[in-house]
Design a protein around this motif. Structure first.
Motif, PDB file in Angstrom:
ATOM      1  N   MET A   1       0.634  -0.849  -0.221  1.00  0.00           N
ATOM      2  CA  MET A   1      -0.401  -0.194  -0.040  1.00  0.00           C
ATOM      3  C   MET A   1       0.918   1.645   0.015  1.00  0.00           C
ATOM      4  N   THR A   2       0.570   1.904  -0.878  1.00  0.00           N
ATOM      5  CA  THR A   2       1.454   3.632  -1.213  1.00  0.00           C
ATOM      6  C   THR A   2       0.902   3.939   0.647  1.00  0.00           C
ATOM      7  N   ARG A   3       2.561   5.562   0.524  1.00  0.00           N
ATOM      8  CA  ARG A   3       2.718   6.058   2.174  1.00  0.00           C
ATOM      9  C   ARG A   3       1.260   6.438   2.401  1.00  0.00           C
ATOM     10  N   GLN A   4       1.098   6.870   3.296  1.00  0.00           N
ATOM     11  CA  GLN A   4      -0.261   8.058   3.334  1.00  0.00           C
ATOM     12  C   GLN A   4       0.748   9.293   3.928  1.00  0.00           C
ATOM     13  N   LEU A   5       0.344  10.180   3.285  1.00  0.00           N
ATOM     14  CA  LEU A   5       1.465  11.806   3.091  1.00  0.00           C
ATOM     15  C   LEU A   5       0.436  12.231   4.275  1.00  0.00           C
ATOM     16  N   ARG A   6       1.244  12.839   5.117  1.00  0.00           N
ATOM     17  CA  ARG A   6       0.320  14.286   6.332  1.00  0.00           C
ATOM     18  C   ARG A   6       1.400  15.926   6.496  1.00  0.00           C
ATOM     19  N   PHE A   7       0.233  17.079   5.347  1.00  0.00           N
ATOM     20  CA  PHE A   7       1.563  17.724   5.612  1.00  0.00           C
ATOM     21  C   PHE A   7       1.035  18.717   7.495  1.00  0.00           C
ATOM     22  N   GLU A   8       1.656  19.743   7.525  1.00  0.00           N
ATOM     23  CA  GLU A   8       0.984  20.873   8.498  1.00  0.00           C
ATOM     24  C   GLU A   8      -0.105  21.402   7.706  1.00  0.00           C
ATOM     25  N   ARG A   9       0.532  21.931   6.758  1.00  0.00           N
ATOM     26  CA  ARG A   9      -0.098  22.680   5.778  1.00  0.00           C
ATOM     27  C   ARG A   9      -0.550  22.013   4.393  1.00  0.00           C
ATOM     28  N   PRO A  10      -1.599  21.579   4.641  1.00  0.00           N
ATOM     29  CA  PRO A  10      -1.370  20.412   3.235  1.00  0.00           C
ATOM     30  C   PRO A  10      -2.593  21.414   2.282  1.00  0.00           C
ATOM     31  N   PRO A  11      -2.031  21.224   1.159  1.00  0.00           N
ATOM     32  CA  PRO A  11      -2.175  21.833  -0.049  1.00  0.00           C
ATOM     33  C   PRO A  11      -3.571  21.855  -0.514  1.00  0.00           C
ATOM     34  N   VAL A  12      -4.146  20.805  -0.375  1.00  0.00           N
ATOM     35  CA  VAL A  12      -5.427  20.428  -0.418  1.00  0.00           C
ATOM     36  C   VAL A  12      -6.153  21.203  -0.595  1.00  0.00           C
ATOM     37  N   HIS A  13      -6.887  21.667  -1.441  1.00  0.00           N
ATOM     38  CA  HIS A  13      -8.893  22.391  -2.033  1.00  0.00           C
ATOM     39  C   HIS A  13      -9.548  22.330  -1.865  1.00  0.00           C
ATOM     40  N   LYS A  14      -9.659  20.605  -2.752  1.00  0.00           N
ATOM     41  CA  LYS A  14     -11.156  19.989  -2.276  1.00  0.00           C
ATOM     42  C   LYS A  14     -10.883  18.457  -3.348  1.00  0.00           C
ATOM     43  N   VAL A  15     -11.639  18.107  -2.500  1.00  0.00           N
ATOM     44  CA  VAL A  15     -11.271  16.486  -1.914  1.00  0.00           C
ATOM     45  C   VAL A  15     -12.829  16.284  -2.067  1.00  0.00           C
ATOM     46  N   THR A  16     -13.170  14.444  -3.413  1.00  0.00           N
ATOM     47  CA  THR A  16     -14.712  14.700  -3.795  1.00  0.00           C
ATOM     48  C   THR A  16     -14.336  12.729  -4.220  1.00  0.00           C
ATOM     49  N   LEU A  17     -15.157  12.035  -3.019  1.00  0.00           N
ATOM     50  CA  LEU A  17     -14.998  10.859  -2.985  1.00  0.00           C
ATOM     51  C   LEU A  17     -16.370  10.698  -3.797  1.00  0.00           C
ATOM     52  N   GLY A  18     -16.389   9.364  -4.653  1.00  0.00           N
ATOM     53  CA  GLY A  18     -17.910   8.595  -5.285  1.00  0.00           C
ATOM     54  C   GLY A  18     -17.754   7.535  -5.171  1.00  0.00           C
ATOM     55  N   LEU A  19     -19.378   7.042  -5.178  1.00  0.00           N
ATOM     56  CA  LEU A  19     -19.561   6.037  -6.274  1.00  0.00           C
ATOM     57  C   LEU A  19     -20.216   5.683  -6.565  1.00  0.00           C
ATOM     58  N   MET A  20     -20.693   4.648  -7.618  1.00  0.00           N
ATOM     59  CA  MET A  20     -20.608   4.919  -8.962  1.00  0.00           C
ATOM     60  C   MET A  20     -21.322   3.526  -9.112  1.00  0.00           C
ATOM     61  N   PHE A  21     -22.958   3.256  -8.799  1.00  0.00           N
ATOM     62  CA  PHE A  21     -23.777   2.175  -9.407  1.00  0.00           C
ATOM     63  C   PHE A  21     -24.489   1.680 -10.501  1.00  0.00           C
ATOM     64  N   GLU A  22     -25.218   0.589 -10.769  1.00  0.00           N
ATOM     65  CA  GLU A  22     -25.759   0.211 -11.651  1.00  0.00           C
ATOM     66  C   GLU A  22     -27.324   1.517 -11.357  1.00  0.00           C
ATOM     67  N   GLU A  23     -28.421   1.871 -12.127  1.00  0.00           N
ATOM     68  CA  GLU A  23     -29.400   3.000 -12.185  1.00  0.00           C
ATOM     69  C   GLU A  23     -30.594   2.125 -11.263  1.00  0.00           C
ATOM     70  N   LEU A  24     -30.795   2.815 -10.466  1.00  0.00           N
ATOM     71  CA  LEU A  24     -32.346   2.265  -9.754  1.00  0.00           C
ATOM     72  C   LEU A  24     -33.319   3.015 -10.784  1.00  0.00           C
ATOM     73  N   PRO A  25     -34.285   2.528 -11.365  1.00  0.00           N
ATOM     74  CA  PRO A  25     -34.616   3.659 -12.058  1.00  0.00           C
ATOM     75  C   PRO A  25     -36.064   4.018 -11.550  1.00  0.00           C
ATOM     76  N   LYS A  26     -37.081   2.973 -10.469  1.00  0.00           N
ATOM     77  CA  LYS A  26     -37.565   2.734  -9.103  1.00  0.00           C
ATOM     78  C   LYS A  26     -37.398   4.767  -8.567  1.00  0.00           C
ATOM     79  N   LEU A  27     -36.197   4.605  -8.024  1.00  0.00           N
ATOM     80  CA  LEU A  27     -35.827   5.316  -7.210  1.00  0.00           C
ATOM     81  C   LEU A  27     -36.649   7.021  -7.724  1.00  0.00           C
TER      82      LEU A  27
END
Length: 263
Positions: A1-27
């Protein structure tokens, strides 16, 4: 597994985590009304908008909703008061986004965001199953990071990324108003079932002294395929590993030291 990165002042501006699944047409939106009640304390702002296009090729062209048929489910967006977090979902996806807000909310880390995503998605799944009779079948897990690199123009960043930060940019024309590039690999080096996109764009940052300065943004997006027997949580970790590896390759040690990397 790739090492985890930690910063005192992380440059991160936006993070998006997404799960894509088969369409639920009745929903439909009303089927998920309980989420409005359960999430009101943390995510009080609710908005509905036009659904996003299918994430996979459905083979359908333009469709018109005929009289008597149900309207497509809207894209539902829940947001915090500060706007630093948003949850979006529709019939084929569930997304959690974190933004660097003006109120100084620090980056909580991948593990914390993933934990919240999975917890909220579990609630979504239980309600969806009560309507459709089946749990959503996740087919893809996405991880996207947008990082700010202040003081480094986009053409300088492009040169740095392409040369491993071993060469300085000598732009042949006058300084552009905008420049950027995208590089996409259908198969990453770490996992053939994870594709990765790396991009650089012009960006303007506003330091605390109120003066605008030139900068750039580094975007890294990884999409992991999820097969029937896969744990989609583990496949999301694989996508995150690819993002971390790409970040290490696209930034210099000096930059990471400036951000206060904790080793």
């Amino acid at each position: 597994m790739t090492r985890q990165l930690r910063f005192e002042r992380p440059p991160v501006h936006k993070v998006t985590l997404g799960l894509m699944f088969e369409e639920l047409p009745k929903l439909q939106t009303l089927d998920l009304a309980q989420l409005r009640v359960d999430w009101r304390g943390d995510y009080p702002i609710l908005r509905e908008s036009t659904p996003m296009p299918d994430w996979q090729d459905s083979g359908r062209d333009v469709e018109f909703v005929r009289s008597g048929l149900s309207w497509p489910m809207a894209l539902c967006s829940f947001a915090t008061d500060s706007g630093d977090r948003k949850i979006k979902f529709q019939q084929d996806r569930f997304i959690l986004s974190w933004y660097f807000g003006d109120e100084g909310n620090g980056y909580p880390g991948y593990d914390a965001l993933k934990s919240e995503l999975l917890g909220k998605f579990d609630q979504f799944c239980k309600l969806s199953q009560s309507i459709s009779g089946d749990l959503p079948k996740v087919k893809r897990a996405d991880v996207t990071y947008r990082n700010r690199i202040p003081g480094v123009s986009a053409h300088q960043a492009m040169t740095g990324v392409l040369t491993g930060w071993e060469s300085e940019s000598s732009f042949p024309f006058r300084v552009p108003d905008y420049c950027g590039f995208r590089v996409h690999y259908h198969e990453s080096e770490l996992d053939p079932r994870v594709s990765v996109l790396l991009g650089v764009d012009s960006a303007v940052t506003e330091p605390t002294d109120g003066e605008f300065s030139e900068g750039s943004s580094l975007i890294i997006d990884a999409e992991s395929q999820v097969d029937v027997d896969d744990d989609f949580s583990e496949r999301m970790d694989k996508a995150h590993d690819v993002v971390v590896n790409a970040f290490l390759e696209a930034t210099s040690e000096a930059m990471r030291d400036e951000w206060g990397e904790i080793k």
